[in-house]
Scaffold this active site. Structure first.
Site, PDB file in Angstrom:
ATOM      1  N   HIS A   7       0.829  -1.209   0.000  1.00 44.92           N
ATOM      2  CA  HIS A   7       0.000   0.000   0.000  1.00 44.92           C
ATOM      3  C   HIS A   7       0.865   1.262   0.000  1.00 44.92           C
ATOM      4  O   HIS A   7       1.629   1.495   0.938  1.00 44.92           O
ATOM      5  CB  HIS A   7      -0.884  -0.028   1.247  1.00 44.92           C
ATOM      6  CG  HIS A   7      -1.868   1.083   1.334  1.00 44.92           C
ATOM      7  ND1 HIS A   7      -1.971   1.902   2.443  1.00 44.92           N
ATOM      8  CD2 HIS A   7      -2.821   1.510   0.472  1.00 44.92           C
ATOM      9  CE1 HIS A   7      -2.947   2.770   2.254  1.00 44.92           C
ATOM     10  NE2 HIS A   7      -3.475   2.562   1.069  1.00 44.92           N
ATOM     11  N   ARG A   8       0.751   2.042  -1.068  1.00 40.89           N
ATOM     12  CA  ARG A   8       1.597   3.240  -1.252  1.00 40.89           C
ATOM     13  C   ARG A   8       3.071   2.857  -1.124  1.00 40.89           C
ATOM     14  O   ARG A   8       3.900   3.621  -0.612  1.00 40.89           O
ATOM     15  CB  ARG A   8       1.239   4.331  -0.250  1.00 40.89           C
ATOM     16  CG  ARG A   8      -0.244   4.697  -0.252  1.00 40.89           C
ATOM     17  CD  ARG A   8      -0.582   5.758   0.777  1.00 40.89           C
ATOM     18  NE  ARG A   8      -2.027   5.785   1.034  1.00 40.89           N
ATOM     19  CZ  ARG A   8      -2.626   6.477   1.989  1.00 40.89           C
ATOM     20  NH1 ARG A   8      -1.893   7.235   2.796  1.00 40.89           N
ATOM     21  NH2 ARG A   8      -3.927   6.431   2.152  1.00 40.89           N
ATOM     22  N   GLU A  34       0.589  -0.607  -4.708  1.00 37.72           N
ATOM     23  CA  GLU A  34      -0.572   0.266  -4.880  1.00 37.72           C
ATOM     24  C   GLU A  34      -0.077   1.690  -4.744  1.00 37.72           C
ATOM     25  O   GLU A  34       0.765   1.983  -3.888  1.00 37.72           O
ATOM     26  CB  GLU A  34      -1.620  -0.050  -3.803  1.00 37.72           C
ATOM     27  CG  GLU A  34      -2.944   0.717  -3.943  1.00 37.72           C
ATOM     28  CD  GLU A  34      -2.963   2.058  -3.216  1.00 37.72           C
ATOM     29  OE1 GLU A  34      -3.941   2.805  -3.402  1.00 37.72           O
ATOM     30  OE2 GLU A  34      -2.001   2.376  -2.480  1.00 37.72           O
ATOM     31  N   ASP A  36      -1.122   6.160  -5.702  1.00 42.28           N
ATOM     32  CA  ASP A  36      -2.175   7.142  -5.973  1.00 42.28           C
ATOM     33  C   ASP A  36      -1.660   8.199  -6.940  1.00 42.28           C
ATOM     34  O   ASP A  36      -0.490   8.589  -6.849  1.00 42.28           O
ATOM     35  CB  ASP A  36      -2.583   7.841  -4.671  1.00 42.28           C
ATOM     36  CG  ASP A  36      -2.889   6.852  -3.563  1.00 42.28           C
ATOM     37  OD1 ASP A  36      -4.020   6.365  -3.509  1.00 42.28           O
ATOM     38  OD2 ASP A  36      -1.984   6.561  -2.751  1.00 42.28           O
ATOM     39  N   HIS A  49      -0.778  10.778  -2.474  1.00 43.81           N
ATOM     40  CA  HIS A  49      -2.128  10.410  -2.031  1.00 43.81           C
ATOM     41  C   HIS A  49      -3.050  11.608  -1.832  1.00 43.81           C
ATOM     42  O   HIS A  49      -4.169  11.635  -2.342  1.00 43.81           O
ATOM     43  CB  HIS A  49      -2.053   9.605  -0.731  1.00 43.81           C
ATOM     44  CG  HIS A  49      -3.403   9.248  -0.183  1.00 43.81           C
ATOM     45  ND1 HIS A  49      -4.093  10.070   0.699  1.00 43.81           N
ATOM     46  CD2 HIS A  49      -4.206   8.182  -0.407  1.00 43.81           C
ATOM     47  CE1 HIS A  49      -5.251   9.499   0.992  1.00 43.81           C
ATOM     48  NE2 HIS A  49      -5.354   8.364   0.336  1.00 43.81           N
ATOM     49  N   GLU A 110      -4.504   4.049  -8.181  1.00 41.93           N
ATOM     50  CA  GLU A 110      -5.750   4.664  -7.718  1.00 41.93           C
ATOM     51  C   GLU A 110      -5.849   6.083  -8.259  1.00 41.93           C
ATOM     52  O   GLU A 110      -4.988   6.919  -7.994  1.00 41.93           O
ATOM     53  CB  GLU A 110      -5.842   4.689  -6.184  1.00 41.93           C
ATOM     54  CG  GLU A 110      -7.143   5.330  -5.728  1.00 41.93           C
ATOM     55  CD  GLU A 110      -7.317   5.418  -4.218  1.00 41.93           C
ATOM     56  OE1 GLU A 110      -8.180   6.211  -3.780  1.00 41.93           O
ATOM     57  OE2 GLU A 110      -6.593   4.719  -3.488  1.00 41.93           O
ATOM     58  N   LYS A 112      -7.088   9.589  -8.019  1.00 39.60           N
ATOM     59  CA  LYS A 112      -7.571  10.425  -6.916  1.00 39.60           C
ATOM     60  C   LYS A 112      -8.407  11.574  -7.474  1.00 39.60           C
ATOM     61  O   LYS A 112      -8.020  12.737  -7.420  1.00 39.60           O
ATOM     62  CB  LYS A 112      -6.390  10.942  -6.093  1.00 39.60           C
ATOM     63  CG  LYS A 112      -5.561   9.846  -5.445  1.00 39.60           C
ATOM     64  CD  LYS A 112      -6.350   9.048  -4.416  1.00 39.60           C
ATOM     65  CE  LYS A 112      -6.658   9.894  -3.212  1.00 39.60           C
ATOM     66  NZ  LYS A 112      -7.327   9.088  -2.151  1.00 39.60           N
ATOM     67  N   ASP A 230       0.178  -2.054   4.442  1.00 38.35           N
ATOM     68  CA  ASP A 230       1.307  -1.146   4.663  1.00 38.35           C
ATOM     69  C   ASP A 230       2.577  -1.907   5.018  1.00 38.35           C
ATOM     70  O   ASP A 230       3.668  -1.336   5.000  1.00 38.35           O
ATOM     71  CB  ASP A 230       1.001  -0.187   5.825  1.00 38.35           C
ATOM     72  CG  ASP A 230      -0.089   0.819   5.495  1.00 38.35           C
ATOM     73  OD1 ASP A 230      -0.174   1.242   4.324  1.00 38.35           O
ATOM     74  OD2 ASP A 230      -0.853   1.191   6.409  1.00 38.35           O
TER      75      ASP A 230
END
Length: 242
Positions: A7-8, A34, A36, A49, A110, A112, A230
């Site tokens: 995640h990120r 992943e 953003d 993000h 993702e 945004k 994470d």
């Protein structure tokens, strides 16, 4: 096998959405990352993000008000100020895609665009994916479901997945109505029954953000399609037990 998406990047241990975080995800053996994306004032796709730079950098203001040149002057490691982290820049999606040439990671992008209406974002992202030939390695997700449908119409070969955080009735039916092959629910609204029924109906389930041992154990035990975490290194170690 349940796939593990960082995640990120490895956001639990490294500055989120930076090349350091993505490199760490690769090092520990994650299956994917992943990230953003937002658009700068001059229309460049950048990996961050929040709609503003306030939380994760040493700057202030909205991404949309910065040129790429000015955005790149900021330090993007404010979530981790330990000295061993280099002064990270906000990456462009181009940079991440260049790095991906040397690995086989899947990339969940993702969009945004639920708060900011970034005109042309879908076209820019799809064009970049196709320029690199990554249609088979990319998943596009968003809380803006109109946006992912627009992406699917632009390129039917690219996988899309709706993000959502409140309960949906028969989410696999909803996903199919969008032309999506997957759903990305908050793990709190992804019961065992919802996950199993979705997968039985050919819809992959990738809950977010799964960090705690009991959550990981539950999802590994039922063979969930993937998880977004994470802490990919921790998740990988736990996965080997199931």
């Amino acid at each position: 096998m349940t796939l593990i998406f960082a995640h990120r990047g490895s956001a639990g241990t490294h500055p989120e959405n930076t090349m350091d975080a993505f490199l760490e995800a690769e090092r520990v053996g994650a299956d994917g990352i992943e990230l953003d994306v937002q658009l700068t004032r001059d229309g460049e796709i950048v990996v961050i993000h929040d709609e503003t730079v306030d939380r994760t950098t040493n700057g202030k203001g909205f991404i949309k008000d910065y040129s790429l040149k000015d955005l790149r002057k900021l330090h993007a490691h404010s979530t981790f100020k330990k000295k061993f982290f280099n002064k990270q820049k906000i990456p462009t999606l181009n940079e991440v895609f260049d790095w991906m040439k040397n690995n086989s990671l899947i990339c969940n992008i993702e969009l945004k665009n639920s708060i900011m209406d970034y005109e042309g974002m879908e076209e820019k992202v799809i064009n970049l994916i196709n320029r690199y030939g990554y249609a088979g390695r990319v998943i596009i997700s968003s809380f803006n479901h109109y946006s992912i449908v627009a992406c699917k119409r632009l390129d039917p070969t690219i996988e899309i997945a709706p993000l959502y955080s409140t309960g949906l009735y028969m989410p696999w039916v909803y996903a199919q109505s969008l032309g999506a092959d997957a759903i990305h629910p908050n793990q709190k609204v992804a019961s065992d029954e919802i996950i199993s029924e979705s997968m039985r109906n050919g819809v992959s389930v990738r809950p977010y953000t799964v960090n705690k041992a009991p959550q990981l154990k539950r999802l590994f035990t039922i063979g969930c399609s993937a998880i977004v975490t994470d802490y990919p290194e921790k998740a990988i170690k736990m996965r080997s037990e199931y």
